[in-house]
Structure formats: structure tokens, C-alpha cells
Design a protein around this motif. Sequence first.
Motif, mmCIF file in Angstrom:
data_model
loop_
_atom_site.group_PDB
_atom_site.id
_atom_site.type_symbol
_atom_site.label_atom_id
_atom_site.label_comp_id
_atom_site.label_asym_id
_atom_site.label_seq_id
_atom_site.Cartn_x
_atom_site.Cartn_y
_atom_site.Cartn_z
ATOM 1 N N MET A 1 0.835 -1.192 0.000
ATOM 2 C CA MET A 1 0.000 0.000 0.000
ATOM 3 C C MET A 1 0.877 1.250 0.000
ATOM 4 O O MET A 1 1.846 1.326 0.750
ATOM 5 N N THR A 2 0.534 2.221 -0.820
ATOM 6 C CA THR A 2 1.268 3.479 -0.852
ATOM 7 C C THR A 2 0.706 4.437 0.196
ATOM 8 O O THR A 2 -0.431 4.279 0.671
ATOM 9 N N THR A 3 1.489 5.456 0.529
ATOM 10 C CA THR A 3 0.997 6.450 1.481
ATOM 11 C C THR A 3 -0.178 7.226 0.901
ATOM 12 O O THR A 3 -1.069 7.661 1.643
ATOM 13 N N GLN A 4 -0.197 7.400 -0.421
ATOM 14 C CA GLN A 4 -1.330 8.067 -1.053
ATOM 15 C C GLN A 4 -2.612 7.259 -0.852
ATOM 16 O O GLN A 4 -3.674 7.820 -0.542
ATOM 17 N N GLN A 5 -2.523 5.942 -1.022
ATOM 18 C CA GLN A 5 -3.690 5.090 -0.802
ATOM 19 C C GLN A 5 -4.140 5.136 0.647
ATOM 20 O O GLN A 5 -5.344 5.129 0.935
ATOM 21 N N LEU A 6 -3.181 5.186 1.556
ATOM 22 C CA LEU A 6 -3.512 5.286 2.975
ATOM 23 C C LEU A 6 -4.232 6.600 3.260
ATOM 24 O O LEU A 6 -5.249 6.624 3.962
ATOM 25 N N THR A 7 -3.723 7.688 2.703
ATOM 26 C CA THR A 7 -4.361 8.990 2.897
ATOM 27 C C THR A 7 -5.767 8.999 2.324
ATOM 28 O O THR A 7 -6.697 9.563 2.925
ATOM 29 N N GLU A 8 -5.951 8.371 1.177
ATOM 30 C CA GLU A 8 -7.284 8.297 0.566
ATOM 31 C C GLU A 8 -8.264 7.570 1.479
ATOM 32 O O GLU A 8 -9.425 7.978 1.605
ATOM 33 N N GLN A 9 -7.812 6.506 2.120
ATOM 34 C CA GLN A 9 -8.662 5.775 3.052
ATOM 35 C C GLN A 9 -9.016 6.631 4.269
ATOM 36 O O GLN A 9 -10.144 6.602 4.761
ATOM 37 N N ILE A 10 -8.042 7.390 4.737
ATOM 38 C CA ILE A 10 -8.282 8.274 5.883
ATOM 39 C C ILE A 10 -9.367 9.290 5.551
ATOM 40 O O ILE A 10 -10.304 9.509 6.331
ATOM 41 N N LEU A 11 -9.262 9.895 4.381
ATOM 42 C CA LEU A 11 -10.238 10.911 3.991
ATOM 43 C C LEU A 11 -11.605 10.290 3.707
ATOM 44 O O LEU A 11 -12.641 10.896 3.999
ATOM 45 N N LYS A 12 -11.615 9.088 3.166
ATOM 46 C CA LYS A 12 -12.871 8.403 2.872
ATOM 47 C C LYS A 12 -13.606 8.014 4.146
ATOM 48 O O LYS A 12 -14.818 8.217 4.277
ATOM 49 N N LYS A 13 -12.878 7.457 5.095
ATOM 50 C CA LYS A 13 -13.489 6.990 6.343
ATOM 51 C C LYS A 13 -13.572 8.070 7.410
ATOM 52 O O LYS A 13 -14.191 7.861 8.452
ATOM 53 N N LYS A 14 -12.929 9.207 7.127
ATOM 54 C CA LYS A 14 -12.874 10.301 8.108
ATOM 55 C C LYS A 14 -12.325 9.775 9.439
ATOM 56 O O LYS A 14 -12.843 10.055 10.524
ATOM 57 N N SER A 15 -11.250 9.031 9.304
ATOM 58 C CA SER A 15 -10.640 8.385 10.468
ATOM 59 C C SER A 15 -9.170 8.141 10.207
ATOM 60 O O SER A 15 -8.792 7.781 9.087
ATOM 61 N N PHE A 16 -8.355 8.337 11.232
ATOM 62 C CA PHE A 16 -6.954 7.929 11.158
ATOM 63 C C PHE A 16 -6.641 7.031 12.359
ATOM 64 O O PHE A 16 -5.574 7.057 12.938
ATOM 65 N N LEU A 17 -7.637 6.208 12.667
ATOM 66 C CA LEU A 17 -7.549 5.297 13.806
ATOM 67 C C LEU A 17 -6.874 3.988 13.428
ATOM 68 O O LEU A 17 -7.192 3.380 12.404
ATOM 69 N N CYS A 18 -5.952 3.563 14.268
ATOM 70 C CA CYS A 18 -5.312 2.250 14.187
ATOM 71 C C CYS A 18 -5.708 1.478 15.442
ATOM 72 O O CYS A 18 -5.623 2.008 16.547
ATOM 73 N N ILE A 19 -6.160 0.258 15.260
ATOM 74 C CA ILE A 19 -6.573 -0.561 16.395
ATOM 75 C C ILE A 19 -5.524 -1.635 16.650
ATOM 76 O O ILE A 19 -5.181 -2.413 15.759
ATOM 77 N N GLY A 20 -5.013 -1.654 17.866
ATOM 78 C CA GLY A 20 -4.000 -2.631 18.237
ATOM 79 C C GLY A 20 -4.638 -3.946 18.652
ATOM 80 O O GLY A 20 -5.493 -3.974 19.542
ATOM 81 N N LEU A 21 -4.230 -5.014 17.994
ATOM 82 C CA LEU A 21 -4.767 -6.337 18.288
ATOM 83 C C LEU A 21 -3.787 -7.081 19.204
ATOM 84 O O LEU A 21 -3.058 -7.977 18.784
ATOM 85 N N ASP A 22 -3.760 -6.674 20.458
ATOM 86 C CA ASP A 22 -2.842 -7.235 21.452
ATOM 87 C C ASP A 22 -3.639 -8.198 22.336
ATOM 88 O O ASP A 22 -4.175 -7.805 23.371
ATOM 89 N N VAL A 23 -3.708 -9.438 21.916
ATOM 90 C CA VAL A 23 -4.665 -10.381 22.504
ATOM 91 C C VAL A 23 -4.046 -11.150 23.664
ATOM 92 O O VAL A 23 -3.074 -11.883 23.490
ATOM 93 N N ASP A 24 -4.656 -10.989 24.827
ATOM 94 C CA ASP A 24 -4.267 -11.707 26.037
ATOM 95 C C ASP A 24 -5.416 -12.649 26.391
ATOM 96 O O ASP A 24 -6.541 -12.202 26.648
ATOM 97 N N LEU A 25 -5.141 -13.947 26.404
ATOM 98 C CA LEU A 25 -6.195 -14.924 26.654
ATOM 99 C C LEU A 25 -6.836 -14.771 28.032
ATOM 100 O O LEU A 25 -7.943 -15.261 28.268
#
Length: 273
Positions: free
Chosen positions: A1-25
Motif C-alpha cells: 500500500m502506498t501512502t497516497q492510498q492510505l491517505t485516501e482511506q483516511i479521507l474516505k473513512k474520516k478516520s486515522f484510527l489504528c486498532i491494536g490487536l494485542d490479545v491476552d487470553l
Amino acid sequence: MTTQQLTEQILKKKSFLCIGLDVDLHKIPQHLLEEEDPIFAFNKAIIDATHQLCVAYKPNTAFYEAYGLKGWKSLEKTIQYLNQNYPEIFTIADAKRGDIGNTSSMYAKAFFEDLGFDSVTVAPYMGKDSVEPFLAFKNKHTIMLALTSNEGAFDFQTKMMDGKELYKQVLETSKAWRNSENLMYVVGATKAEYFADIRNIVPNSFLLVPGVGAQGGNLQDVCKYGLSTNVGLLINSSRGIIYASKQEDFAQAAAGKAKELQQEMEVILRAKL
């Protein structure tokens, strides 16, 4: 993925959220422990419930390596599920690798070629020949530790060397490395007052920002100084989202917490861009 594609997703979703999947059983809902692969079952439910609210997912590999081969298989299944079902999502292997050149090349192949992540976190302490093997991969990104959110960051990262803090030297030096356009940087949200100086050095680079939520970082403060013309921020939240509930409604509860952050980000984007 390019940074341009990432920026496009941010603007489309109106979000720059990253969710950490740190799974503790020990922290996931108990009914999931009856599943053949509890970690993947948890991740899949979280992803399906939140993918429209975020632009990135960041599994911390330690939470998978701790469970041996089964954990690594869960990580593999998670990234495969993301790439097959939500290819627009930016994926981050939070592995904090970094070693001599030939070893770094193998780490890079493991995460970029075998697993298919878009990016991986690395430590810069061993210098350019430990980082450049990661940078050699086209449309893959290396997210280098710059100024972290933990208490021990002050042991080294902010110490003065030749009249300049070490983290600033790391940022400036890395800009001269081969394929440095593929670099992103980790900057902790709990260090919001440093963002203005960081943007003076790397005005357009994407910054991965952990520490919002459970660690006490403030989103408004980070965005005040950290937003760039291409947004340039990925704000990570892990525990505050994925462990919003330990009941059977855990995925919906996670989506609710993600929605709160996404809506706050939408307001910020409308005001800034």
C-alpha cells in the motif's frame, strides 16, 4: 500500500484510527476459550465490527509469540483474513525488529513476503544497515521508533548529544538512508509537546502514535501539532477498544469505543483540512 492510498482511506473513512490487536487470553471473553482458535476468533469479531471505523490494525507480535506455534498461526490467520476481506486496511506488524543486515533482510521477508504485512516496526539503535533491508521493499513501510510513550524513553531518547536530543538525531539521520521515503516513525501520544519539533524535521512523514486511551495520551494535543498536509497520523488504541467488554457483546462494545474516537477524528479533520 502506498501512502497516497492510505491517505485516501483516511479521507474516505474520516478516520486515522489504528486498532491494536494485542490479545491476552486472560482478558478476552471466557466463552471464546471454547473455540478452536480463541485468538483468531476474538480478532475476527473485532475486525468485522470495527473495520469501517479505522484505517489500520496493529498486532503486537509478542502477544502471539507468547503462545508458541499456536499463537504464530493465529497471527498468520489474522493477517490473511485482513488481506483477503479488507485489503484497503493498512496492516502493521508491531515487532520492533532490527539487527545486522542479513538478519534484518530475513525479518523483512518474514513480515512482508511470508505474512504479507504492509509495514513493520523497527528499532534504530544499530543504524542504517539494520534498517535499510526493510526499506528495500516496494510499497512496504518501515515504522522506526523515534520517541516512545513509555517511562524509560527519557533514559536515552531525550538525552542531549552534541547539543541535540538523541531522538532528533535519529530522525534527521534516517532521512539520508536509502529509500527513506518508505519510513514512518513511532511517536508516543504522551509526548505531545514534542510534536512541533518533530514536524520541523519530518513534516510529511506518517507518525504512528500509541498512547491514546489507556496510557493517557490526548488526541487533541497530538493533532494540534502533529497533523500534516496529508494528515500524516495513525493514532493507535489497543486496550481501550478491544477490551471494552468481556461479555458476549465484546465486539459491539469495541465498535462503540472505536466510533467515539472516529467521530472525534472526523471533527478534527473537518476543522484542519
